[in-house]
Design an enzyme around this catalytic site. Structure first.
Site, PDB file in Angstrom:
ATOM      1  N   SER A  44     -11.599   1.774   0.509  1.00  0.00           N
ATOM      2  CA  SER A  44     -10.817   0.704  -0.228  1.00  0.00           C
ATOM      3  C   SER A  44     -11.501  -0.065  -1.213  1.00  0.00           C
ATOM      4  CB  SER A  44     -10.311  -0.154   0.487  1.00  0.00           C
ATOM      5  OG  SER A  44      -9.095   0.464   1.238  1.00  0.00           O
ATOM      6  N   HIS A  84      -7.001  -6.586  -0.848  1.00  0.00           N
ATOM      7  CA  HIS A  84      -6.789  -6.571   0.756  1.00  0.00           C
ATOM      8  C   HIS A  84      -8.189  -6.511   1.392  1.00  0.00           C
ATOM      9  CE1 HIS A  84      -7.332  -2.127   0.480  1.00  0.00           C
ATOM     10  NE2 HIS A  84      -7.645  -2.294   1.502  1.00  0.00           N
ATOM     11  N   ASP A 118      -3.279  -4.931  -6.234  1.00  0.00           N
ATOM     12  CA  ASP A 118      -4.333  -5.047  -5.109  1.00  0.00           C
ATOM     13  C   ASP A 118      -5.706  -4.993  -5.778  1.00  0.00           C
ATOM     14  OD1 ASP A 118      -5.740  -5.007  -2.819  1.00  0.00           O
ATOM     15  OD2 ASP A 118      -5.124  -2.982  -2.210  1.00  0.00           O
TER      16      ASP A 118
END
Ligand SMILES: *[C@@H]1O[C@H](CO)[C@@H](O)[C@H](O)[C@H]1NC(C)=O
Ligand SMILES: *[C@@H]1O[C@H](CO)[C@@H](O)[C@H](O)[C@H]1NC(C)=O
Ligand SMILES: *[C@@H]1O[C@H](CO)[C@@H](O)[C@H](O)[C@H]1NC(C)=O
Length: 758
Positions: A686, A514, A565
């Site tokens: 992330s 992402h 992801d």
């Protein structure tokens, strides 16, 4: 007028009458440096040193330091015409390339400026085709050389940046001579001769500005490989195992002479650091299969002998004793003013003469000698040590003609100099080094860095393949603690996305899918990983997991779906593996099994069992300032999992009542406060590795993906609330994707990673 009267009055107040002499204190007026700071070694007292400091990539100009004199004035006094500032570090001119083109042409090159090199047709390039100007004033990579096969005996030795060369013939006995242009000075060999074996004598020269220094990594590589030559030796009789390292023959003896300059020209706390550094060095040496004899002296205008080499010869001294003596050594009230470098060399010469007397001429032939000096070279007593160094050569080489040609016994003597201090007197020092096997003169900003440097002198070659190896410096979290950590920036049009990532092979970074949007291209992506060759890495390609699809479950009440992801980023070039940069271990590879000490044919399941239990304590990183900080979490598995993933339903955009719709089996769940208080992921975390340290190895278990609440848009180490949860991709569940790229052996770009069969 009144002002100057007042000023004089003030100085008079600061002066003290001591023993018939007037002592004054200096003042801090006008001492500031634009863009930097300064420290004082003894406050504003006489003989105090004021040392200027600038951020990385800058250097203090015009002065690096000032000394407070007895009359209360600074030497060099500040000048309003040349205000003290931090200037940008420059790299020497690359326009010395023969038979090729340098791009882009610039008058000056500053830190992070890039250059590329191309050869005219008919010439081939050796060395780097792309170089980045580094914060220590050097170019990354190696000297580019354009040459064509001319049937010479030696290869074109090239011209280092900032240098000029005379001599363009490279046949046997041909000479090349180097000098440095402008205000650069030369470190290495001024003159090199082409030998019969096709090699050039000496070491490649380099041009240094007076702010150029060697990084700990460079020093540990160069000094490490040179000193290893003294600590190990090739066994000429053993031709079955070529290059095998063995003990120096039983009768052979290695003598190491260490001299540390503790004169006032160097900061006071220097002594403790110097002591620790010497201890580190001899500890490191003791890990080699050889027991040297030591002479250790501290010196200023006098010699303070810490360890006498004759005690070793008599069998009275041992390594433990050396460490105790170093620890107990105090300078106390001794006179440290003045520096007599010649006296240090003369002491070593005298000890050599005594050894020779004891062992006799033949016995002495077996002895090798290594002299290691730490000094800034500002000697002001005893005169130049040049003549004493010549006498040492005479004694060790046992060859009256050593000046004419390389002496037969050249490998029996090494003199290393570590030039340390705010201001180094290179011209007095750099010609004193002696020995084969590479660089012997090193320039360092401070001696503290040397401890780590010596720590790193291990056989890096032998540990090249080891994933997850790291140092456990627990006090300050440094690059060496997380040598696999990478930071990623995706910049496309106005959008900037920052993610974390982990180096999984010398060419690939694992991160979250992402972090990218559908119109991002490789040119929009950069990876920040500081391997000493320029920290910003360019990207060749990136690969998202084929099943990653954010909108896949819109119809099932999940606005953004983050299953699969994960993404892999391929760099344009390999990163340089060292203690600073090394891949993390990932699940289901042979290397990881080796790291976990699983013997025989091991399986993924065995690895998972070792690494991932319910409430397993895991760690991930968050950006802090220029580097990172740790966050600690506990993986909720088994009976704890349901309670954990239930909180996913609180997340914005989720309307389903079944938590297993957004949180598939591929996710690990962390967060909350019971039974342990966890940290929570913030914006910017992330893509980072969720990892576990296992027996000095780091293994990646997860990839930070998404959370039920955004508690920290600004980042930082933040604690979880009772109901906040994070979801990380479990790397054990995406192994087929990793294998399809990292294990691909149908390509020539990189060596494929070996994955387990099951
Ligand atoms: C300065 O000198 C005085 C008197 O000798 C001494 O007491 C003081 O500790 C010194 N200050 C520093 C910072 O060294
Ligand atoms: C070189 O570095 C300077 C100073 O950081 C910068 O201003 C300049 O834009 C750089 N030049 C190039 C071509 O990157
Ligand atoms: C993502 O999932 C949606 C819903 O199933 C589907 O319509 C779409 O084609 C998928 N996109 C891709 C790129 O597969």
């Amino acid at each position: 007028m009144r002002l100057s009267v007042y000023w004089f009055g003030c100085v008079a107040l600061l002066c003290l009458l001591m023993g018939g002499e007037v002592w004054c204190d200096c003042t801090e007026d006008n001492m500031q440096i634009e863009g930097g700071t300064y420290t004082l070694t003894k406050g504003l007292n006489a003989s105090s040193l004021l040392i200027y400091h600038c951020p990385e990539g800058y250097y203090p100009y015009p002065s690096k330091k000032r000394v407070c004199q007895l009359n209360g004035k600074w030497k060099e006094e500040p000048s309003i015409f040349r205000p003290q500032t931090c200037r940008m570090v420059e790299c020497p001119s690359p326009f010395v390339l023969m038979h090729g083109i340098v791009n882009p042409p610039q008058e000056k090159y500053y830190v992070d400026n890039e250059t590329t090199y191309e050869c005219y047709s008919g010439y081939t390039l050796r060395g780097s085709d792309r170089r980045v100007c580094l914060p220590n004033g050097k170019w990354s990579g190696s000297t580019p050389i354009c040459s064509r096969d001319s049937g010479s005996d030696c290869a074109d030795p090239g011209i280092p940046a900032g240098a000029s060369r005379t001599g363009n013939l490279f046949r046997l006995d041909d000479k090349v001579k180097y000098s440095c242009n402008g205000n650069l000075f030369l470190v290495g060999s001024h003159e090199r001769v082409c030998l019969e074996n096709g090699q050039w004598t000496g070491t490649e020269p380099a041009c240094y500005y007076d702010y150029t220094y060697d990084t700990p990594l460079e020093v540990s590589e160069a000094f490490g490989s040179a000193i290893k030559g003294s600590l190990t030796t090739l066994d000429p009789t053993d031709d079955t195992q070529e290059g095998r390292k063995i003990r120096i023959s039983k009768t052979g003896k290695l003598n190491i002479y260490i001299g540390v300059d503790i004169s006032e020209s160097i900061e006071e706390k220097y002594l403790n650091d110097a002591r620790d550094t010497v201890t580190k060095l001899i500890t490191k040496i003791s890990s080699f299969p050889i027991s040297p004899n030591y002479e250790i002296v501290f010196f200023s205008s006098d010699i303070y002998e810490v360890v006498n080499i004759l005690d070793f010869l008599d069998g009275k001294a041992q390594l433990n004793l050396v460490k105790t003596q170093l620890e107990n050594f105090k300078v106390g009230s001794r006179n440290t003013a003045g520096t007599d470098l010649n006296l240090a060399f003369a002491t070593f010469l005298e000890r050599m003469a005594l050894i020779k007397q004891r062992t006799g001429e033949d016995g002495f032939k077996e002895h090798r000698h290594v002299i290691i000096l730490f000094t800034d070279g500002a000697y002001n007593m005893g005169g130049s040590p040049d003549a004493t160094v010549e006498k040492i050569k005479n004694m060790v080489y046992m060859d009256p003609n050593y000046r004419q040609k390389e002496p037969l016994r050249a490998d029996y003597l090494d003199i290393y100099i570590f030039a340390i201090g705010a201001e180094v007197f290179d011209d007095d020092l750099k010609h004193l080094v002696v020995g084969l096997g590479g660089q012997h003169y090193f320039r360092m900003k401070d001696i503290k860095k040397l401890q780590k440097t010596f720590d790193e002198i291990i056989d890096e070659e032998e540990v090249k393949g080891l994933c997850g190896l790291h140092k456990d410096y627990d006090t300050n979290k440094e690059r060496e603690n997380y040598p696999w950590a990478a930071q990623i920036v995706v910049q496309n049009e106005g959008r900037v996305m920052r993610c974390m990532g982990s180096l999984v092979t010398p060419m690939f970074i694992l991160t979250a899918a992402h972090c990218f949007t559908f119109d991002d291209l490789p040119k929009h992506v950069t990876v920040d990983i500081d391997d000493g060759q320029g920290r910003t890495k360019r990207v060749k390609n990136f690969f998202l997991h084929p099943k990653f699809n954010v909108s896949a479950k819109v119809n099932e009440g999940v606005k953004e779906f983050y299953d699969y992801d994960v993404a892999l980023i391929q760099l344009k070039e390999f990163v340089k593996i060292s203690t600073l940069v090394r891949p993390i271990c990932i699940p289901c590879t042979q290397e990881t099994s080796d790291g976990l000490k699983l013997v025989g044919e091991s399986t993924c399941a065995q690895q998972e069992q070792l690494l991932l239990k319910n409430m397993e304590k895991l760690t991930f990183l968050t950006r802090r300032g220029k580097w990172v900080d740790e966050k600690h979490v506990h993986a909720k598995l088994g009976d704890n999992r349901d309670e954990c993933i239930r909180h996913a339903l609180d997340a914005a955009g989720i309307t389903t009542q079944n938590p297993e719709v957004p949180v598939t089996e591929n996710f690990l769940c962390t967060g909350g406060r019971t039974p342990f208080r966890d940290h929570i992921a913030c914006t910017g975390d992330s893509g980072g590795a969720v990892f576990k340290n296992y027996e000095h190895r780091t293994v990646q278990i997860g990839v930070v993906s998404w959370g039920s609440q955004n508690l920290c848009k600004g980042g930082g180490v933040v604690e979880s609330q009772e109901n906040s949860r994070d979801f990380h991709i479990n790397v054990f569940r995406v192994v087929p994707f990793l294998k399809s790229i990292l294990g691909n052996d149908n390509q020539d770009d990189f060596a494929p990673l070996e994955f387990l069969k099951s």
